[in-house]
Scaffold this motif. Structure first.
Motif, PDB file in Angstrom:
ATOM      1  N   ARG A  44       0.822  -1.202   0.000  1.00 51.75           N
ATOM      2  CA  ARG A  44       0.000   0.000   0.000  1.00 51.75           C
ATOM      3  C   ARG A  44       0.859   1.256   0.000  1.00 51.75           C
ATOM      4  O   ARG A  44       0.578   2.232  -0.712  1.00 51.75           O
ATOM      5  CB  ARG A  44      -0.922  -0.005   1.218  1.00 51.75           C
ATOM      6  CG  ARG A  44      -1.877   1.191   1.260  1.00 51.75           C
ATOM      7  CD  ARG A  44      -2.760   1.146   2.489  1.00 51.75           C
ATOM      8  NE  ARG A  44      -1.983   1.304   3.705  1.00 51.75           N
ATOM      9  CZ  ARG A  44      -2.166   0.586   4.801  1.00 51.75           C
ATOM     10  NH1 ARG A  44      -3.063  -0.376   4.830  1.00 51.75           N
ATOM     11  NH2 ARG A  44      -1.432   0.807   5.873  1.00 51.75           N
ATOM     12  N   GLN A  92      -8.554  -3.114  -0.422  1.00 53.60           N
ATOM     13  CA  GLN A  92      -8.005  -3.242   0.929  1.00 53.60           C
ATOM     14  C   GLN A  92      -6.784  -4.155   0.884  1.00 53.60           C
ATOM     15  O   GLN A  92      -6.888  -5.301   0.450  1.00 53.60           O
ATOM     16  CB  GLN A  92      -9.061  -3.828   1.871  1.00 53.60           C
ATOM     17  CG  GLN A  92      -8.556  -4.111   3.275  1.00 53.60           C
ATOM     18  CD  GLN A  92      -8.206  -2.840   4.037  1.00 53.60           C
ATOM     19  OE1 GLN A  92      -8.919  -1.841   3.932  1.00 53.60           O
ATOM     20  NE2 GLN A  92      -7.138  -2.873   4.800  1.00 53.60           N
ATOM     21  N   ASP A 136      -4.034   3.257   7.833  1.00 58.25           N
ATOM     22  CA  ASP A 136      -3.879   2.927   6.419  1.00 58.25           C
ATOM     23  C   ASP A 136      -2.771   3.769   5.804  1.00 58.25           C
ATOM     24  O   ASP A 136      -2.884   4.260   4.677  1.00 58.25           O
ATOM     25  CB  ASP A 136      -5.181   3.130   5.658  1.00 58.25           C
ATOM     26  CG  ASP A 136      -6.166   1.996   5.892  1.00 58.25           C
ATOM     27  OD1 ASP A 136      -5.747   0.958   6.451  1.00 58.25           O
ATOM     28  OD2 ASP A 136      -7.347   2.153   5.547  1.00 58.25           O
ATOM     29  N   ASP A 148     -11.125  -8.471  -4.210  1.00 55.96           N
ATOM     30  CA  ASP A 148     -11.548  -7.076  -4.278  1.00 55.96           C
ATOM     31  C   ASP A 148     -11.646  -6.589  -5.720  1.00 55.96           C
ATOM     32  O   ASP A 148     -12.581  -5.854  -6.085  1.00 55.96           O
ATOM     33  CB  ASP A 148     -10.574  -6.189  -3.503  1.00 55.96           C
ATOM     34  CG  ASP A 148     -10.779  -6.261  -1.997  1.00 55.96           C
ATOM     35  OD1 ASP A 148     -11.764  -6.897  -1.572  1.00 55.96           O
ATOM     36  OD2 ASP A 148      -9.971  -5.684  -1.255  1.00 55.96           O
TER      37      ASP A 148
END
Length: 516
Positions: A66, A156, A364, A170
């Motif tokens: 991420r 995610q 996140d 996803d």
């Protein structure tokens, strides 16, 4: 144009070869290595290839993926592992051409080898029950992928072995066009049974979590109950420890590493210079200043914070000095009033061992605007109550000495003294670096005028008495006891050795653990 993200953990032996192979592509690419706080020379090796290296805010492949996405500047993002040396030379084209040709939004790789045990016994059965449209994928757990950034920004990233299957699900739910790409024959390391068990549980949990809002028929629920065919998870973790070191050098990141002020540059980059100046003018309490400053960086992601840090020149020869100190047996680390995520990134780039800093809260990988001040930067109130604690870095040296079992006189501290002289006084050797603080010679044991750090090597070498462990005298009676104790320890070691041999013999009779 393609952003290639390589998440790595302790892959110093292979990462350069992977980077070199990727560079053979004819496509215009940027390469981003996301280090998951490696303990080996991964960062140093990657930086030799001239690519961007960032440090993940915490351990976990999903977080690294991420945060690599956050740093990516192009519309197509590709991920590959940093420990595989058998990629085909056209790996970039194989994974990204379907997207470039507008045939796909998400490309999942498959390769020549038998599917692993977790794939066959866990992933595929669960997919066939819960997501039958995905059951045909040959290797749903493959981590070599490419996708449009617009889709990746909406998924995610699970932070465990479930990350790859989670992305596949996803993408399917988002309606992305998904294709598979054959990337030839791939060889990677075999997993232990403990890792297989951990993987099976995390892959199962991810698939079930993604499907938790579905209404399953009763017979499917019974089938799910029989999926767990791999034995119970055994704890598997990588411990970072520098316990029982005898010599240590602590650098103040803000005073003796960075040549410019991080907060000022970050405030400029994020257009909040006026707000920062108002905070510094209106408040005097360090805790209040820190908390209000952290609030300025709310909604800034880790990649943005580290980009500011990467733009700051460090002391020119510091990395070489740290390398030499470590060869001489010193542990090297950083302390700072700033953010831990930034300090850890610099720690890894310079090859240091530890960091003590304030923790900027990330959710996140995006700053929430909140900050935690650790206990080692706090001083209890004078009345001994649990009231407001005062910010004071003076406690950090005894804290480190206790934590790592190093004698206080064996600690060298390097700072300018601008933020106070306590640490220069308390250290075994206090070194003032490139400072204009008046009367600093009355506080510091040594002074390095700057701008280079190399004189520190002479200071460390010139004080052997301060780094000699002082053992208490022992009596003849104690000598005899030590002798008996040694015999007992030797006998115990022999028993352990024999037991280990027997276990190894038993293991050799079992089938080898299969690849995942």
């Amino acid at each position: 144009m393609i952003s290639i993200v390589i998440p790595v953990l302790n892959e110093g032996a292979t990462v350069r070869q992977v980077i070199r192979l990727v560079k053979k592509t004819t496509r215009k690419v940027e390469i981003i290595v996301v280090d998951d706080n490696s303990r080996d020379n991964t960062v140093e090796e990657a930086m030799k290839e001239g690519v961007r290296v960032i440090t993940s805010s915490q351990r976990g492949k999903g977080i690294s993926m991420r945060e690599g996405l956050m740093a990516a500047k192009y519309d197509i993002v590709m991920y590959i592992d940093g420990d595989i040396l058998t990629y085909p030379e056209n790996i970039v084209e194989l994974l990204t051409d379907p997207i470039i040709n507008d045939e796909s939004d998400f490309v999942k790789s498959y390769f020549t080898r038998q599917a692993g045990r977790v794939t066959q016994l866990v992933a595929k059965p669960l997919l066939s029950i819960l997501f039958p449209e995905l059951a045909h994928f040959q290797q749903p757990l493959s981590g070599m992928i490419a996708a449009r950034k617009s889709f990746l920004s909406r998924v995610q990233f699970e932070n465990d072995y479930g990350v790859d299957i989670g992305l596949l699900i996803d993408m399917h739910v988002l309606g992305a066009r998904i294709t598979e790409a054959n990337i030839g024959k791939i060889e990677n390391a075999m997993q232990t049974w403990e890792q297989l068990s951990k993987m099976s549980r995390e892959v199962s949990r991810t698939i079930l979590h993604k499907a938790e809002h579905m209404n399953l028929p009763q017979e499917n629920l019974e089938t799910l109950g029989n999926i767990n065919l791999i034995r119970e998870q055994m704890e598997y973790s990588i411990l970072e420890s520098i316990d029982k070191l005898h010599k240590m050098v602590i650098f103040n990141l803000d005073e003796a590493v960075f040549t410019q002020d991080y907060l000022q540059l970050a405030a400029h980059a994020f257009d909040c210079e006026v707000s920062l100046q108002q905070i510094l003018e209106h408040y005097s309490d360090p805790v209040t200043i820190l908390e209000h400053t952290a609030a300025l960086f709310r909604d800034r992601n880790l990649a943005e914070l580290l980009e500011v840090a990467d733009a700051i020149p460090v002391v020119p020869d510091l990395k070489a000095v740290v390398h030499e100190l470590k060869k001489r047996g010193y542990a090297c680390g950083l302390i700072t009033d700033g953010f831990e995520c930034v300090a850890r990134h610099i720690k890894n780039k310079l090859g240091m061992d530890f960091v003590f800093a304030n923790r900027l809260h990330l959710y996140d990988s995006v700053a929430t605007g909140e900050l935690s001040i650790p206990e080692y930067f706090r001083q209890p109130s004078e009345d001994g109550t649990d009231g407001l604690l005062r910010y004071n870095k003076k406690n950090i040296l005894p804290y480190i000495a206790h934590k790592y079992h190093v004698m206080p006189q064996n600690i060298i501290y390097v700072g300018s003294g601008v933020e106070g002289s306590d640490l220069l006084k308390e250290a075994g050797i206090g070194v003032a670096f490139d400072t204009e603080v008046e009367c600093i010679e009355k506080v510091a044991d040594k002074i390095i005028p700057g701008p280079y750090m190399s004189p520190l090597l002479s200071i460390a070498q010139a004080s052997p008495e301060k780094f000699r462990l002082k053992l208490p005298p022992i009596s003849k009676k104690q000598v005899r006891r030590i002798g008996i104790g040694s015999l007992v320890a030797l006998a115990g070691a022999g028993l352990v050795y024999l037991a280990a041999r027997q276990l190894k013999k038993n293991d050799e009779q079992k089938p080898a653990a299969l690849l995942n």
